[in-house]
Design an enzyme around this catalytic site. Structure first.
Site, PDB file in Angstrom:
ATOM      1  N   GLN A 124       0.843  -1.195   0.000  1.00 22.65           N
ATOM      2  CA  GLN A 124       0.000   0.000   0.000  1.00 22.65           C
ATOM      3  C   GLN A 124       0.881   1.249   0.000  1.00 22.65           C
ATOM      4  OE1 GLN A 124      -3.439  -0.746   3.050  1.00 22.65           O
ATOM      5  NE2 GLN A 124      -1.763  -2.129   3.544  1.00 22.65           N
ATOM      6  N   HIS A 142      -1.428   1.422  -4.278  1.00 21.83           N
ATOM      7  CA  HIS A 142      -1.852   2.815  -4.095  1.00 21.83           C
ATOM      8  C   HIS A 142      -1.028   3.782  -4.955  1.00 21.83           C
ATOM      9  CE1 HIS A 142      -3.875   1.835   0.044  1.00 21.83           C
ATOM     10  NE2 HIS A 142      -4.508   1.331  -0.983  1.00 21.83           N
ATOM     11  N   THR A 211       0.741  -3.114   8.541  1.00 24.85           N
ATOM     12  CA  THR A 211      -0.476  -2.415   8.125  1.00 24.85           C
ATOM     13  C   THR A 211      -1.516  -2.504   9.225  1.00 24.85           C
ATOM     14  OG1 THR A 211      -2.282  -2.301   6.515  1.00 24.85           O
ATOM     15  CG2 THR A 211      -1.223  -4.455   6.774  1.00 24.85           C
TER      16      THR A 211
HETATM   17  N1  APR Z   1       7.114  -2.863  11.840  1.00 23.80           N
HETATM   18  C1  APR Z   1       5.895  -3.368  11.578  1.00 23.80           C
HETATM   19  N2  APR Z   1       4.760  -2.674  11.743  1.00 23.80           N
HETATM   20  C2  APR Z   1       4.862  -1.411  12.211  1.00 23.80           C
HETATM   21  C3  APR Z   1       6.100  -0.821  12.514  1.00 23.80           C
HETATM   22  C4  APR Z   1       7.267  -1.610  12.320  1.00 23.80           C
HETATM   23  N3  APR Z   1       8.496  -1.134  12.576  1.00 23.80           N
HETATM   24  N4  APR Z   1       5.868   0.439  12.957  1.00 23.80           N
HETATM   25  C5  APR Z   1       4.545   0.623  12.919  1.00 23.80           C
HETATM   26  N5  APR Z   1       3.927  -0.502  12.478  1.00 23.80           N
HETATM   27  C6  APR Z   1       2.503  -0.730  12.258  1.00 23.80           C
HETATM   28  C7  APR Z   1       1.562   0.060  13.130  1.00 23.80           C
HETATM   29  O1  APR Z   1       1.344  -0.588  14.366  1.00 23.80           O
HETATM   30  C8  APR Z   1       0.303   0.110  12.277  1.00 23.80           C
HETATM   31  O2  APR Z   1      -0.536  -1.001  12.549  1.00 23.80           O
HETATM   32  O3  APR Z   1       2.214  -0.325  10.944  1.00 23.80           O
HETATM   33  C9  APR Z   1       0.844  -0.023  10.856  1.00 23.80           C
HETATM   34  C10 APR Z   1       0.688   1.231  10.008  1.00 23.80           C
HETATM   35  O4  APR Z   1      -0.657   1.480   9.839  1.00 23.80           O
HETATM   36  P1  APR Z   1      -1.175   2.732   8.998  1.00 23.80           P
HETATM   37  O5  APR Z   1      -0.453   3.953   9.422  1.00 23.80           O
HETATM   38  O6  APR Z   1      -2.652   2.747   9.089  1.00 23.80           O
HETATM   39  O7  APR Z   1      -0.688   2.403   7.513  1.00 23.80           O
HETATM   40  P2  APR Z   1      -1.380   1.492   6.416  1.00 23.80           P
HETATM   41  O8  APR Z   1      -2.009   0.303   7.014  1.00 23.80           O
HETATM   42  O9  APR Z   1      -0.356   1.282   5.361  1.00 23.80           O
HETATM   43  O10 APR Z   1      -2.496   2.460   5.869  1.00 23.80           O
HETATM   44  C11 APR Z   1      -3.218   2.082   4.726  1.00 23.80           C
HETATM   45  O11 APR Z   1      -4.164   4.256   4.612  1.00 23.80           O
HETATM   46  O12 APR Z   1      -4.121   6.585   4.658  1.00 23.80           O
HETATM   47  C12 APR Z   1      -4.026   5.463   3.892  1.00 23.80           C
HETATM   48  O13 APR Z   1      -3.222   5.469   1.722  1.00 23.80           O
HETATM   49  C13 APR Z   1      -2.778   5.366   3.041  1.00 23.80           C
HETATM   50  O14 APR Z   1      -1.763   3.362   2.146  1.00 23.80           O
HETATM   51  C14 APR Z   1      -2.255   3.977   3.326  1.00 23.80           C
HETATM   52  C15 APR Z   1      -3.490   3.263   3.867  1.00 23.80           C
END
Ligand code: APR
Length: 268
Positions: A124, A142, A211
């Site tokens: 993503q 994305h 994610t």
């Molecule tokens: N290793 C693994 N996971 C991690 C780490 C790490 N070092 N640091 C943070 N995380 C986790 C967090 O706990 C969280 O669950 O990564 C996740 C990030 O979540 P989001 O910020 O919601 O990102 P994502 O899931 O990619 O969001 C999806 O939302 O706003 C939109 O378009 C944007 O592509 C994005 C989509």
């Protein structure tokens, strides 16, 4: 198969530090055995996989959506209202991403492509770090922050200028350019979506990494994989809405846990 988890539930309600690491090692060995015998594997990544490269995630205490409102910056309506503001935000993000390098999580995922016969990485993330790490069997569902799209012609081209200069940037045809990314309320490329779901349906092993599992359609992929019999593994420092469904939850940072899995695959 009971869920394997390094936190919570009956088996691990009271766990001392040493016990926890033994449990982690056991889960990692189990995951490694699955990876080793998989003929088809899918990894889905989100912003957390790039956190250790210094790129902020979206949700959580330090997340971008704590400081900014997606409806002001990441929707077609926001762009129509104020393209300069939207581009200022993307220009700022490009400046944060440009100096970042892939971390061990990106590198291990690029390596899986070499050792699993049928491997697909679905991200993503728009930061381009998986490609930089060498992943080629890759869907950037994305889009890419390094691609711009002409609003008039629909043509897409690479643009790596950092900073961008005059905002909003324009196409040689005179029309506005927009980031070639998928905003809230927009559809994914039908081809990417079809390939991603087909791969999830036929995967022996499905990894969901970094994610929050909140944004569709990506959040459905591990559920589809699980329904079709895949061994589903989640790597995340915190539980997510799908943690209760997965076969193994590895609580921790992707850049730490993925190299441990790869090392266990090599030993197995
Ligand atoms: N290793 C693994 N996971 C991690 C780490 C790490 N070092 N640091 C943070 N995380 C986790 C967090 O706990 C969280 O669950 O990564 C996740 C990030 O979540 P989001 O910020 O919601 O990102 P994502 O899931 O990619 O969001 C999806 O939302 O706003 C939109 O378009 C944007 O592509 C994005 C989509």
């Amino acid at each position: 198969m009971p869920m394997l988890s390094a936190y919570g539930t009956i088996r691990h309600r009271i766990v001392r530090r040493k016990g926890l690491s033994v449990i982690m090692d056991t889960i990692i060995a189990t995951v490694a055995a699955r990876v080793k015998t998989a003929t088809s594997m899918v990894a889905l990544t989100g912003a957390g996989v790039s956190a250790e490269s210094g790129i902020p995630t979206f949700r959580g205490p330090e997340g971008l959506w704590q400081q900014y409102r997606p409806e002001d910056l990441a929707t077609p309506q926001a762009f129509a209202r104020d393209p300069r503001l939207v581009w200022e935000w993307y220009d700022w993000r490009r400046q944060k991403i440009a100096p970042a390098s892939p971390n061990p999580a990106h590198e291990v995922l690029a390596h899986f492509e070499k050792i699993v016969p049928d491997f697909l990485l679905i991200t993503q993330n728009i930061d381009g770090l998986h490609r930089l790490a060498g992943s080629r069997s890759l869907i950037e569902m994305h889009g890419s922050i390094w691609h711009v799209r002409c609003l008039a012609e629909g043509s897409v081209r690479e643009n790596r200028a950092v900073p961008l200069g005059a905002l909003p940037p324009r196409c040689p045809c005179g029309s506005l350019l927009r980031p070639d990314v998928v905003w809230f309320g927009e559809s994914l490329s039908p081809d990417d979506q079809r390939r991603a779901f087909a791969a999830a349906e036929s995967a022996d092993v499905f990894l969901t990494i970094g994610t929050s599992a909140l944004v569709q359609p990506a959040a459905s992929l591990p559920i589809v994989a699980k329904d079709r019999g895949a061994f589903v593994v989640e790597i995340n420092p915190v539980p997510t809405p799908i943690s209760a469904l997965v076969d193994a939850h590895l609580q921790g940072a992707a850049g730490v846990i993925l190299p441990q899995i790869l090392a266990a695959v090599a030993q197995h």
